[in-house]
Design a protein around this motif. Sequence first.
Motif, PDB file in Angstrom:
ATOM      1  N   ASP A  45       5.954   9.250 -10.068  1.00 17.36           N
ATOM      2  CA  ASP A  45       5.529  10.302  -8.707  1.00 17.36           C
ATOM      3  C   ASP A  45       6.087  11.222  -8.572  1.00 17.36           C
ATOM      4  OD1 ASP A  45       3.893   7.336  -8.250  1.00 17.36           O
ATOM      5  OD2 ASP A  45       5.355   7.321  -6.472  1.00 17.36           O
ATOM      6  N   THR A  46       6.766  11.948  -9.686  1.00 18.27           N
ATOM      7  CA  THR A  46       7.505  13.148  -9.667  1.00 18.27           C
ATOM      8  C   THR A  46       6.370  13.984  -8.996  1.00 18.27           C
ATOM      9  OG1 THR A  46       8.824  12.092 -11.360  1.00 18.27           O
ATOM     10  CG2 THR A  46       8.199  14.744 -11.032  1.00 18.27           C
ATOM     11  N   VAL A  47       5.193  14.634  -9.755  1.00 18.01           N
ATOM     12  CA  VAL A  47       4.314  15.655  -9.736  1.00 18.01           C
ATOM     13  C   VAL A  47       4.110  15.501  -7.820  1.00 18.01           C
ATOM     14  CG1 VAL A  47       2.082  16.292  -9.540  1.00 18.01           C
ATOM     15  CG2 VAL A  47       3.606  16.349 -11.645  1.00 18.01           C
ATOM     16  N   ASP A  48       3.783  13.977  -7.560  1.00 14.19           N
ATOM     17  CA  ASP A  48       4.019  14.146  -5.160  1.00 14.19           C
ATOM     18  C   ASP A  48       4.840  14.286  -4.736  1.00 14.19           C
ATOM     19  OD1 ASP A  48       1.141  13.403  -6.281  1.00 14.19           O
ATOM     20  OD2 ASP A  48       2.072  10.732  -6.681  1.00 14.19           O
ATOM     21  N   ASP A  55       0.799  -1.222   0.083  1.00 17.35           N
ATOM     22  CA  ASP A  55       0.293  -0.154   0.069  1.00 17.35           C
ATOM     23  C   ASP A  55       1.373   1.612  -0.242  1.00 17.35           C
ATOM     24  OD1 ASP A  55      -1.023  -2.117   1.284  1.00 17.35           O
ATOM     25  OD2 ASP A  55      -3.007  -0.914   1.418  1.00 17.35           O
ATOM     26  N   ALA A  56       1.988   1.597   0.615  1.00 11.72           N
ATOM     27  CA  ALA A  56       3.031   2.305   1.032  1.00 11.72           C
ATOM     28  C   ALA A  56       3.293   2.720  -0.020  1.00 11.72           C
ATOM     29  CB  ALA A  56       4.253   2.478   1.769  1.00 11.72           C
ATOM     30  N   CYS A  57       4.042   2.030  -1.358  1.00  6.78           N
ATOM     31  CA  CYS A  57       3.817   2.077  -2.573  1.00  6.78           C
ATOM     32  C   CYS A  57       3.028   3.345  -3.465  1.00  6.78           C
ATOM     33  CB  CYS A  57       4.716   1.259  -3.348  1.00  6.78           C
ATOM     34  SG  CYS A  57       5.396  -0.257  -2.637  1.00  6.78           S
ATOM     35  N   LYS A  58       1.904   3.180  -3.158  1.00  2.00           N
ATOM     36  CA  LYS A  58       1.212   3.901  -3.683  1.00  2.00           C
ATOM     37  C   LYS A  58       1.252   5.864  -3.307  1.00  2.00           C
ATOM     38  CE  LYS A  58      -2.970   1.023  -3.264  1.00  2.00           C
ATOM     39  NZ  LYS A  58      -4.226   0.490  -3.187  1.00  2.00           N
ATOM     40  N   HIS A  59       1.840   5.849  -2.309  1.00  2.00           N
ATOM     41  CA  HIS A  59       2.164   6.968  -2.227  1.00  2.00           C
ATOM     42  C   HIS A  59       3.989   7.193  -2.001  1.00  2.00           C
ATOM     43  CE1 HIS A  59      -1.880   7.554  -0.693  1.00  2.00           C
ATOM     44  NE2 HIS A  59      -1.608   6.382  -0.423  1.00  2.00           N
TER      45      HIS A  59
END
Length: 214
Positions: free
Chosen positions: A115-118, A30-34
């Motif tokens: 994930d660059t924008v995040d 799950d953590a990989c989503k963030h």
Amino acid sequence: MTSDNMWERKRALQICSQLLAACEERGRGDACKHFGSLVGLLAPLTCDPMPTSRQLAVTCLSSLLRIQAKATNRVIQTGDIGSLCVGLNDCSTIRQLQTSSKIARIVYRNFPLEDTVDFMMAIKDTFRKAKGMRVRAAGRWMITLLQMYGKDICRDVPLTNYILRSCTSSPQHSTFMPFLSQAVVILTRCQADITTDSFFPAALSPQTVRHGGK
């Protein structure tokens, strides 16, 4: 983790470390989503004034990389992050920043570019709220990412531009302006169709960018 109170940051890191350890133990990805957001939040804390917080930040980053490895079923190039923690305990802030940058390169070898924008959004929060070494660490991590992958994030340039511009509205923007200026230079070199004038039209002139925001 962006609190001005160092004890609150430490407590937040302890909770984050425990949660990531639980995810790793249970095999939950799950953590990989963030991933991008978490890296952006943890990166500045590798140079937190409190030594324990610096170590916890690295512990969290290591756990995140291992979770990603299991979730993606591939070998993650972690290097020897553990040995680099010694440099984070150095009394010299220059040594701390150098060590933080080395850790950044290890993390970025495994960074999902989607994930660059995040990541940039999380770094923006540090620029707007933090002070001192945390801002410098955030700037170093941002510049390192753009140096490594600036040519590969074409589709994210408009949003990156917006995020960088939004940072200039902060009352303490002069603290991190040199990093923003360097980011602009990197992106203009990586993107042939991007000009300096398209970034920060009201806040930065080409002359300001060339002189690192001075």
